[in-house]
Design a protein around this motif. Structure first.
Motif, PDB file in Angstrom:
ATOM      1  N   ILE A 111       0.825  -1.201   0.000  1.00 39.72           N
ATOM      2  CA  ILE A 111       0.000   0.000   0.000  1.00 39.72           C
ATOM      3  C   ILE A 111       0.862   1.255   0.000  1.00 39.72           C
ATOM      4  CG2 ILE A 111      -1.762   1.295   1.274  1.00 39.72           C
ATOM      5  CD1 ILE A 111      -2.655  -1.406   2.478  1.00 39.72           C
ATOM      6  N   ASN A 112       0.648   2.094  -1.002  1.00 40.27           N
ATOM      7  CA  ASN A 112       1.258   3.427  -1.042  1.00 40.27           C
ATOM      8  C   ASN A 112       0.317   4.394  -0.345  1.00 40.27           C
ATOM      9  OD1 ASN A 112       2.507   5.874  -1.658  1.00 40.27           O
ATOM     10  ND2 ASN A 112       1.589   5.963  -3.695  1.00 40.27           N
ATOM     11  N   GLY A 113       0.743   4.928   0.808  1.00 41.76           N
ATOM     12  CA  GLY A 113      -0.122   5.795   1.591  1.00 41.76           C
ATOM     13  C   GLY A 113      -0.043   7.262   1.232  1.00 41.76           C
ATOM     14  N   SER A 114       0.850   7.644   0.326  1.00 42.20           N
ATOM     15  CA  SER A 114       0.992   9.068   0.006  1.00 42.20           C
ATOM     16  C   SER A 114      -0.075   9.529  -0.974  1.00 42.20           C
ATOM     17  CB  SER A 114       2.371   9.333  -0.600  1.00 42.20           C
ATOM     18  OG  SER A 114       2.495  10.692  -0.994  1.00 42.20           O
ATOM     19  N   SER A 115      -0.514  10.767  -0.824  1.00 44.31           N
ATOM     20  CA  SER A 115      -1.481  11.344  -1.772  1.00 44.31           C
ATOM     21  C   SER A 115      -0.784  12.090  -2.903  1.00 44.31           C
ATOM     22  CB  SER A 115      -2.433  12.295  -1.041  1.00 44.31           C
ATOM     23  OG  SER A 115      -1.709  13.306  -0.373  1.00 44.31           O
ATOM     24  N   ARG A 116       0.552  12.211  -2.843  1.00 39.51           N
ATOM     25  CA  ARG A 116       1.272  12.978  -3.862  1.00 39.51           C
ATOM     26  C   ARG A 116       1.409  12.172  -5.140  1.00 39.51           C
ATOM     27  NH1 ARG A 116       7.190  15.460  -4.371  1.00 39.51           N
ATOM     28  NH2 ARG A 116       7.807  13.875  -2.839  1.00 39.51           N
ATOM     29  N   SER A 117       1.222  12.846  -6.269  1.00 38.45           N
ATOM     30  CA  SER A 117       1.283  12.182  -7.568  1.00 38.45           C
ATOM     31  C   SER A 117       1.698  13.179  -8.635  1.00 38.45           C
ATOM     32  CB  SER A 117      -0.078  11.580  -7.933  1.00 38.45           C
ATOM     33  OG  SER A 117      -0.126  11.188  -9.281  1.00 38.45           O
ATOM     34  N   GLU A 118       2.435  12.690  -9.610  1.00 40.53           N
ATOM     35  CA  GLU A 118       2.798  13.531 -10.755  1.00 40.53           C
ATOM     36  C   GLU A 118       1.596  13.857 -11.633  1.00 40.53           C
ATOM     37  OE1 GLU A 118       4.730  10.631 -13.947  1.00 40.53           O
ATOM     38  OE2 GLU A 118       4.992   9.939 -11.871  1.00 40.53           O
ATOM     39  N   HIS A 119       0.492  13.125 -11.424  1.00 38.69           N
ATOM     40  CA  HIS A 119      -0.689  13.296 -12.272  1.00 38.69           C
ATOM     41  C   HIS A 119      -1.692  14.305 -11.719  1.00 38.69           C
ATOM     42  CE1 HIS A 119       0.906  10.042 -14.582  1.00 38.69           C
ATOM     43  NE2 HIS A 119       0.862   9.214 -13.544  1.00 38.69           N
ATOM     44  N   THR A 120      -1.311  15.004 -10.660  1.00 36.36           N
ATOM     45  CA  THR A 120      -2.173  16.055 -10.133  1.00 36.36           C
ATOM     46  C   THR A 120      -1.292  17.219  -9.676  1.00 36.36           C
ATOM     47  OG1 THR A 120      -3.999  16.517  -8.613  1.00 36.36           O
ATOM     48  CG2 THR A 120      -2.307  15.020  -7.829  1.00 36.36           C
ATOM     49  N   CYS A 121      -1.815  18.089  -8.837  1.00 37.38           N
ATOM     50  CA  CYS A 121      -1.189  19.387  -8.547  1.00 37.38           C
ATOM     51  C   CYS A 121       0.297  19.341  -8.185  1.00 37.38           C
ATOM     52  CB  CYS A 121      -1.971  20.109  -7.454  1.00 37.38           C
ATOM     53  SG  CYS A 121      -3.713  20.371  -7.865  1.00 37.38           S
ATOM     54  N   PRO A 122       0.794  18.381  -7.381  1.00 36.13           N
ATOM     55  CA  PRO A 122       2.221  18.406  -7.042  1.00 36.13           C
ATOM     56  C   PRO A 122       3.144  18.269  -8.244  1.00 36.13           C
ATOM     57  CG  PRO A 122       1.017  17.014  -5.511  1.00 36.13           C
ATOM     58  CD  PRO A 122       0.073  17.338  -6.629  1.00 36.13           C
ATOM     59  N   GLY A 123       2.671  17.582  -9.305  1.00 34.70           N
ATOM     60  CA  GLY A 123       3.460  17.463 -10.524  1.00 34.70           C
ATOM     61  C   GLY A 123       4.666  16.552 -10.403  1.00 34.70           C
ATOM     62  N   GLU A 124       4.740  15.772  -9.328  1.00 30.13           N
ATOM     63  CA  GLU A 124       5.894  14.914  -9.103  1.00 30.13           C
ATOM     64  C   GLU A 124       5.452  13.680  -8.327  1.00 30.13           C
ATOM     65  OE1 GLU A 124      10.458  15.778  -7.901  1.00 30.13           O
ATOM     66  OE2 GLU A 124       8.994  16.386  -6.366  1.00 30.13           O
ATOM     67  N   MET A 125       6.093  12.561  -8.606  1.00 29.26           N
ATOM     68  CA  MET A 125       5.780  11.337  -7.890  1.00 29.26           C
ATOM     69  C   MET A 125       6.187  11.465  -6.422  1.00 29.26           C
ATOM     70  SD  MET A 125       8.845   8.863  -9.284  1.00 29.26           S
ATOM     71  CE  MET A 125       7.919   7.385  -8.945  1.00 29.26           C
ATOM     72  N   SER A 126       5.663  10.591  -5.584  1.00 28.59           N
ATOM     73  CA  SER A 126       6.005  10.615  -4.162  1.00 28.59           C
ATOM     74  C   SER A 126       7.191   9.706  -3.878  1.00 28.59           C
ATOM     75  CB  SER A 126       4.807  10.172  -3.322  1.00 28.59           C
ATOM     76  OG  SER A 126       4.528   8.798  -3.535  1.00 28.59           O
ATOM     77  N   LYS A 127       7.886  10.002  -2.792  1.00 28.25           N
ATOM     78  CA  LYS A 127       8.958   9.107  -2.342  1.00 28.25           C
ATOM     79  C   LYS A 127       8.361   7.784  -1.867  1.00 28.25           C
ATOM     80  CE  LYS A 127      10.670  12.124   0.575  1.00 28.25           C
ATOM     81  NZ  LYS A 127       9.810  13.282   0.221  1.00 28.25           N
ATOM     82  N   SER A 128       7.156   7.854  -1.313  1.00 37.65           N
ATOM     83  CA  SER A 128       6.504   6.614  -0.875  1.00 37.65           C
ATOM     84  C   SER A 128       6.344   5.649  -2.033  1.00 37.65           C
ATOM     85  CB  SER A 128       5.131   6.919  -0.262  1.00 37.65           C
ATOM     86  OG  SER A 128       5.240   7.646   0.922  1.00 37.65           O
ATOM     87  N   TYR A 129       5.927   6.166  -3.199  1.00 36.26           N
ATOM     88  CA  TYR A 129       5.733   5.286  -4.344  1.00 36.26           C
ATOM     89  C   TYR A 129       7.057   4.651  -4.761  1.00 36.26           C
ATOM     90  CZ  TYR A 129       4.091   3.325  -8.693  1.00 36.26           C
ATOM     91  OH  TYR A 129       3.785   2.440  -9.684  1.00 36.26           O
ATOM     92  N   ARG A 130       8.123   5.431  -4.720  1.00 33.49           N
ATOM     93  CA  ARG A 130       9.434   4.868  -5.056  1.00 33.49           C
ATOM     94  C   ARG A 130       9.809   3.750  -4.074  1.00 33.49           C
ATOM     95  NH1 ARG A 130      13.903   9.360  -5.746  1.00 33.49           N
ATOM     96  NH2 ARG A 130      15.092   7.444  -6.129  1.00 33.49           N
ATOM     97  N   LEU A 131       9.523   3.958  -2.795  1.00 32.89           N
ATOM     98  CA  LEU A 131       9.830   2.928  -1.802  1.00 32.89           C
ATOM     99  C   LEU A 131       8.953   1.691  -2.003  1.00 32.89           C
ATOM    100  CD1 LEU A 131      10.259   5.149   1.386  1.00 32.89           C
ATOM    101  CD2 LEU A 131      12.045   4.258  -0.119  1.00 32.89           C
ATOM    102  N   VAL A 132       7.694   1.911  -2.399  1.00 33.74           N
ATOM    103  CA  VAL A 132       6.818   0.786  -2.719  1.00 33.74           C
ATOM    104  C   VAL A 132       7.408  -0.049  -3.840  1.00 33.74           C
ATOM    105  CG1 VAL A 132       4.614   0.238  -3.846  1.00 33.74           C
ATOM    106  CG2 VAL A 132       4.638   1.720  -1.835  1.00 33.74           C
ATOM    107  N   GLU A 133       7.924   0.617  -4.864  1.00 31.21           N
ATOM    108  CA  GLU A 133       8.508  -0.112  -5.993  1.00 31.21           C
ATOM    109  C   GLU A 133       9.754  -0.886  -5.579  1.00 31.21           C
ATOM    110  OE1 GLU A 133       7.428  -0.426  -9.484  1.00 31.21           O
ATOM    111  OE2 GLU A 133       5.735  -0.147  -8.121  1.00 31.21           O
ATOM    112  N   ILE A 134      10.546  -0.318  -4.661  1.00 24.09           N
ATOM    113  CA  ILE A 134      11.710  -1.047  -4.143  1.00 24.09           C
ATOM    114  C   ILE A 134      11.254  -2.301  -3.403  1.00 24.09           C
ATOM    115  CG2 ILE A 134      13.563  -0.937  -2.432  1.00 24.09           C
ATOM    116  CD1 ILE A 134      13.870   2.055  -3.201  1.00 24.09           C
ATOM    117  N   ALA A 135      10.253  -2.153  -2.548  1.00 28.27           N
ATOM    118  CA  ALA A 135       9.733  -3.298  -1.803  1.00 28.27           C
ATOM    119  C   ALA A 135       9.127  -4.329  -2.737  1.00 28.27           C
ATOM    120  CB  ALA A 135       8.704  -2.828  -0.781  1.00 28.27           C
ATOM    121  N   ARG A 136       8.387  -3.856  -3.728  1.00 28.35           N
ATOM    122  CA  ARG A 136       7.733  -4.764  -4.682  1.00 28.35           C
ATOM    123  C   ARG A 136       8.767  -5.624  -5.405  1.00 28.35           C
ATOM    124  NH1 ARG A 136       6.437  -4.096 -10.164  1.00 28.35           N
ATOM    125  NH2 ARG A 136       4.642  -5.315 -10.869  1.00 28.35           N
TER     126      ARG A 136
END
Length: 366
Positions: A111-136
């Motif tokens: 589970i990626n718990g961050s609300s940050r996404s490159e596809h909405t206002c922040p314009g950048e992926m979250s560090k949480s998503y990167r960590l999810v991909e490492i774990a995956r």
């Protein structure tokens, strides 16, 4: 344990809060807010008709009008249950069958718990998503486990993704909180497209749960907290809404006072928690999540499966991804957390992971 209250006397249902009902004009003004785009301007007559229908649904409290007879397996087979609830119940049952089928690979829900996404206002992926991909990647390297990713950032970036707030039915009486949640959809209130109908089966099918989240103001992120609250029904929730004939508080109180069996629908699954922060709160959030999961009778996979760290401590937010690039230690620690969970899940399915408190009676429940 004997209750300190007289169980022969039913508690009152307390009321007295101000009404939240809207008058027709206020309702229609709010309803029309979703059609302010000028492109809807040519559909004024149609929108008025739709608003009139929506007002009738609201004013007559049409919650889930598409229903059918509950049928066999319920305490009141003739009670009407919504198609939505029945479909989710069926999906949960199928997920439980998948969970119990030893011929299928073990499954971990990541589970990626961050609300940050490159596809909405922040314009950048979250560090949480990167960590999810490492774990995956680390989990998949075992070659023995399927991984399902639940990306909660889609609440903010994807059309029609909602997790509506918990209405706290459990606090009125445990049996009033149905498993799965029956509070939604509520068509009259416009509370639709509830993602939890898909999320419940994900948790049920999983043998292990791994949550990766940032710290948001000394707490978990808002999407993660919404999901946590809506999982209340997974811990003590009532799988038979006909026993309370929907949301009849007096019937639910009577059931609880007679003695509630408190079914733990996710008991025995293993978990891992990874929390990262930038200035404060990472240890507290990690403890919060571990306590929550353990209270629901999920079991920690290993010491290395519980992690709280800071990335770019007190450094500019603009360079936080660079800080993660350079922090090879946390990358390795997150991979180890995933591997620890994977190893524990494999041992659990072999019957070699001891759940030391399994079978112990609980002297008190929530």
């Amino acid at each position: 344990m004997k209750s300190k209250f007289d169980t022969s006397r039913m508690p009152d249902i307390r009321k007295g809060m101000p009404s939240s009902n809207l008058d027709e004009e206020t309702f229609k003004n709010r309803f029309r807010q979703q059609f302010l785009d000028p492109q809807f301007g040519t559909l004024e007559a149609e929108l008025k008709k739709i608003a009139n229908v929506a007002w009738r649904a609201y004013s007559t409290s049409r919650k889930s009008p598409k229903t059918r007879r509950a049928g066999d397996g319920f305490s009141d087979p003739d009670h009407e249950l919504s198609f939505d609830w029945l479909a989710t119940r069926d999906n949960i049952a199928a997920a439980q069958i998948r969970h119990d089928d030893e011929s299928l690979p073990a499954r971990i829900l990541l589970i990626n718990g961050s609300s940050r996404s490159e596809h909405t206002c922040p314009g950048e992926m979250s560090k949480s998503y990167r960590l999810v991909e490492i774990a995956r990647s680390a989990i998949l390297d075992t070659g023995q486990i399927d991984v399902e990713v639940l990306d909660l950032s889609r609440l903010a970036s994807e059309y029609g993704r909602n997790i509506h707030p918990c209405k706290a039915c459990f606090s009125t009486a445990a049996p009033l909180c149905h498993w799965p949640c029956s509070c939604y959809p509520n068509l009259g209130l416009g509370q639709t497209q509830d993602w939890m109908n898909e999320i419940y089966p994900m948790w049920v099918a999983a043998h292990g749960i791994m949550i990766v989240t940032p710290v948001n103001w000394y707490q978990v992120s808002s999407p993660l907290k919404l999901m946590m609250d809506r999982l209340t029904c997974a811990d003590g929730g009532n799988p038979d809404p006909t026993s309370t004939h929907g949301k009849h508080a007096n019937e639910a109180k009577a059931l609880e006072m007679a003695g509630w069996h408190y079914p733990r629908h996710l008991e025995g699954r293993l978990f891992s928690v990874v929390v990262h922060g930038d200035v404060e709160g990472a240890e507290n959030v990690r403890r919060l999540l571990v306590d929550w999961l353990a209270f629901m009778r999920l079991a920690p996979a290993a010491a290395k499966a519980q992690l709280d760290r800071y990335i770019g401590y007190w450094q500019p937010y603009a360079t936080s991804h660079l800080a993660l690039d350079e922090d090879r230690d946390i990358q390795k620690e997150v991979a180890n957390a995933g591997k620890a969970l994977a190893s524990a899940v494999i041992e659990l399915r072999r019957g070699k992971f001891p759940l030391a408190d399994a079978g112990l009676s609980d002297p008190r429940s929530k």
